[in-house]
Design a protein around this motif. Structure first.
Motif, PDB file in Angstrom:
ATOM      1  N   PHE A 175      56.665  53.964  45.075  1.00 46.32           N
ATOM      2  CA  PHE A 175      56.793  54.698  46.323  1.00 46.32           C
ATOM      3  C   PHE A 175      58.175  54.486  46.915  1.00 46.32           C
ATOM      4  CE2 PHE A 175      54.984  50.583  47.511  1.00 46.32           C
ATOM      5  CZ  PHE A 175      55.813  50.188  48.539  1.00 46.32           C
ATOM      6  N   ASP A 176      58.557  55.426  47.755  1.00 46.98           N
ATOM      7  CA  ASP A 176      59.828  55.332  48.479  1.00 46.98           C
ATOM      8  C   ASP A 176      59.527  54.624  49.801  1.00 46.98           C
ATOM      9  OD1 ASP A 176      62.109  55.674  49.976  1.00 46.98           O
ATOM     10  OD2 ASP A 176      62.222  57.843  49.698  1.00 46.98           O
ATOM     11  N   ILE A 177      60.033  53.436  49.951  1.00 48.64           N
ATOM     12  CA  ILE A 177      59.673  52.607  51.102  1.00 48.64           C
ATOM     13  C   ILE A 177      60.067  53.249  52.433  1.00 48.64           C
ATOM     14  CG2 ILE A 177      61.757  51.186  51.095  1.00 48.64           C
ATOM     15  CD1 ILE A 177      59.689  48.861  51.767  1.00 48.64           C
ATOM     16  N   GLU A 178      61.216  53.897  52.478  1.00 47.78           N
ATOM     17  CA  GLU A 178      61.651  54.518  53.734  1.00 47.78           C
ATOM     18  C   GLU A 178      60.710  55.657  54.131  1.00 47.78           C
ATOM     19  OE1 GLU A 178      63.793  52.939  55.556  1.00 47.78           O
ATOM     20  OE2 GLU A 178      64.138  51.566  53.894  1.00 47.78           O
ATOM     21  N   GLU A 179      60.284  56.450  53.140  1.00 43.55           N
ATOM     22  CA  GLU A 179      59.310  57.527  53.407  1.00 43.55           C
ATOM     23  C   GLU A 179      57.984  56.935  53.867  1.00 43.55           C
ATOM     24  OE1 GLU A 179      59.289  61.195  53.118  1.00 43.55           O
ATOM     25  OE2 GLU A 179      61.359  60.607  53.525  1.00 43.55           O
ATOM     26  N   MET A 180      57.561  55.865  53.222  1.00 42.87           N
ATOM     27  CA  MET A 180      56.303  55.211  53.565  1.00 42.87           C
ATOM     28  C   MET A 180      56.337  54.709  55.006  1.00 42.87           C
ATOM     29  SD  MET A 180      53.312  54.027  52.233  1.00 42.87           S
ATOM     30  CE  MET A 180      53.424  53.638  50.520  1.00 42.87           C
ATOM     31  N   ILE A 181      57.407  54.064  55.394  1.00 42.86           N
ATOM     32  CA  ILE A 181      57.535  53.523  56.750  1.00 42.86           C
ATOM     33  C   ILE A 181      57.554  54.661  57.767  1.00 42.86           C
ATOM     34  CG2 ILE A 181      59.126  52.321  58.317  1.00 42.86           C
ATOM     35  CD1 ILE A 181      59.880  50.576  55.797  1.00 42.86           C
ATOM     36  N   LYS A 182      58.338  55.688  57.482  1.00 38.81           N
ATOM     37  CA  LYS A 182      58.445  56.825  58.404  1.00 38.81           C
ATOM     38  C   LYS A 182      57.090  57.517  58.577  1.00 38.81           C
ATOM     39  CE  LYS A 182      60.373  60.659  56.960  1.00 38.81           C
ATOM     40  NZ  LYS A 182      61.345  61.660  56.521  1.00 38.81           N
ATOM     41  N   TRP A 183      56.412  57.820  57.463  1.00 42.45           N
ATOM     42  CA  TRP A 183      55.155  58.564  57.549  1.00 42.45           C
ATOM     43  C   TRP A 183      54.006  57.711  58.061  1.00 42.45           C
ATOM     44  CZ3 TRP A 183      54.536  63.505  58.037  1.00 42.45           C
ATOM     45  CH2 TRP A 183      55.587  64.328  57.654  1.00 42.45           C
ATOM     46  N   ILE A 186      48.900  65.948  59.680  1.00 40.52           N
ATOM     47  CA  ILE A 186      49.934  64.920  59.483  1.00 40.52           C
ATOM     48  C   ILE A 186      49.539  64.001  58.332  1.00 40.52           C
ATOM     49  CG2 ILE A 186      51.148  62.966  60.539  1.00 40.52           C
ATOM     50  CD1 ILE A 186      52.023  65.705  61.614  1.00 40.52           C
ATOM     51  N   GLY A 187      48.261  63.689  58.211  1.00 41.23           N
ATOM     52  CA  GLY A 187      47.792  62.844  57.107  1.00 41.23           C
ATOM     53  C   GLY A 187      48.031  63.479  55.754  1.00 41.23           C
ATOM     54  N   PHE A 188      47.711  64.784  55.624  1.00 35.75           N
ATOM     55  CA  PHE A 188      47.956  65.478  54.354  1.00 35.75           C
ATOM     56  C   PHE A 188      49.441  65.513  54.021  1.00 35.75           C
ATOM     57  CE2 PHE A 188      43.725  67.663  54.635  1.00 35.75           C
ATOM     58  CZ  PHE A 188      43.268  67.258  53.392  1.00 35.75           C
ATOM     59  N   ILE A 189      50.257  65.842  55.003  1.00 36.19           N
ATOM     60  CA  ILE A 189      51.700  65.907  54.772  1.00 36.19           C
ATOM     61  C   ILE A 189      52.231  64.516  54.411  1.00 36.19           C
ATOM     62  CG2 ILE A 189      53.949  66.353  55.839  1.00 36.19           C
ATOM     63  CD1 ILE A 189      52.503  68.504  57.568  1.00 36.19           C
ATOM     64  N   GLY A 190      51.797  63.504  55.171  1.00 33.98           N
ATOM     65  CA  GLY A 190      52.258  62.140  54.927  1.00 33.98           C
ATOM     66  C   GLY A 190      51.890  61.641  53.546  1.00 33.98           C
ATOM     67  N   MET A 191      50.677  61.918  53.107  1.00 37.70           N
ATOM     68  CA  MET A 191      50.247  61.461  51.776  1.00 37.70           C
ATOM     69  C   MET A 191      51.088  62.112  50.676  1.00 37.70           C
ATOM     70  SD  MET A 191      48.091  59.152  52.012  1.00 37.70           S
ATOM     71  CE  MET A 191      48.026  58.493  53.635  1.00 37.70           C
ATOM     72  N   ARG A 192      51.447  63.361  50.872  1.00 34.48           N
ATOM     73  CA  ARG A 192      52.274  64.048  49.871  1.00 34.48           C
ATOM     74  C   ARG A 192      53.682  63.448  49.820  1.00 34.48           C
ATOM     75  NH1 ARG A 192      52.855  69.682  49.390  1.00 34.48           N
ATOM     76  NH2 ARG A 192      52.979  69.220  47.195  1.00 34.48           N
ATOM     77  N   HIS A 193      54.190  63.012  50.968  1.00 35.89           N
ATOM     78  CA  HIS A 193      55.530  62.428  51.011  1.00 35.89           C
ATOM     79  C   HIS A 193      55.552  60.975  50.565  1.00 35.89           C
ATOM     80  CE1 HIS A 193      57.992  65.579  52.859  1.00 35.89           C
ATOM     81  NE2 HIS A 193      56.891  65.935  53.488  1.00 35.89           N
ATOM     82  N   MET A 194      54.476  60.258  50.809  1.00 34.09           N
ATOM     83  CA  MET A 194      54.481  58.825  50.539  1.00 34.09           C
ATOM     84  C   MET A 194      54.166  58.479  49.095  1.00 34.09           C
ATOM     85  SD  MET A 194      52.997  56.987  53.981  1.00 34.09           S
ATOM     86  CE  MET A 194      51.310  57.305  53.645  1.00 34.09           C
ATOM     87  N   PHE A 195      53.312  59.255  48.457  1.00 37.41           N
ATOM     88  CA  PHE A 195      52.868  58.891  47.116  1.00 37.41           C
ATOM     89  C   PHE A 195      53.187  59.998  46.133  1.00 37.41           C
ATOM     90  CE2 PHE A 195      49.892  56.828  50.058  1.00 37.41           C
ATOM     91  CZ  PHE A 195      50.175  55.511  49.754  1.00 37.41           C
TER      92      PHE A 195
END
Length: 180
Positions: A83-91, A134-143
């Motif tokens: 995972f991209d840690i910066e994306e994970m933290i942001k989302w 936001i959850g759907f969008i975040g999951m797509r960006h985080m994983f």
């Protein structure tokens, strides 16, 4: 003539106009409890965001070369570590905010519906939609995928289905509510 009119009114609204129907009362109480947990969860996620960030950074620094005898957990760990840690933290931050706002709106909507006002239903629906989107969008960006990503996406889908069920059940009760 007056008796006939009263029986038609009783058929259209069989409950006491000032009294909340039992099913609606149960839905509202469940929403009060769920929204309370949602607000607590959102606040604790925001307050504990520094600890979350530290934990994510520690996970990212784990060795990528796992032993072959790691077995069934091999794929799961690769999914967690990918995972991209910066994306994970942001989302994670965005999702905590969305959950907090959504829970507050659901609580507000349920309180208004408790007073048998239809406007609460629309506030409730928006309160369900915000964290789901936001959850759907975040999951797509985080994983990018993997076991953990699919597991997290299933959690968002389950939450969305649960929200849809409550939206439908509240919708069935709109006939007992007034517009003002």
């Amino acid at each position: 003539m007056e008796n006939e009119r009263n029986s038609i009114d009783d058929e259209l609204m069989p409950h006491d106009p000032g009294k909340i129907p039992t099913f609606l009362k149960v839905l509202c109480i469940l929403t009060f409890v769920g929204a309370g947990f949602g607000i607590i969860s959102g606040l604790s996620g925001l307050v504990g965001s520094a600890a979350q960030e530290e934990g994510l950074r520690m996970m990212q620094n784990m060795p990528n070369d796992l032993p072959d005898d790691f077995g069934v957990f091999q794929g799961m760990m690769e999914g967690i570590l990918d995972f991209d840690i910066e994306e994970m933290i942001k989302w994670t931050f965005y999702m905590n905010i969305a959950n907090l706002i959504g829970a507050a709106m659901c609580l507000t909507g349920a309180l208004i519906m408790w007073k048998l006002k239809k406007s609460g239903y629309f506030i409730y629906v928006i309160g369900c939609i915000i964290p789901t989107v936001i959850g759907f969008i975040g999951m797509r960006h985080m994983f990018s995928g993997g076991f953990f990503g699919k597991f997290a996406q299933m959690g968002v889908v389950f939450t969305a289905l649960f929200s849809v069920a409550f939206i439908i059940m509240y919708g069935v009760n709109l006939k007992h509510m007034r517009s003002r």
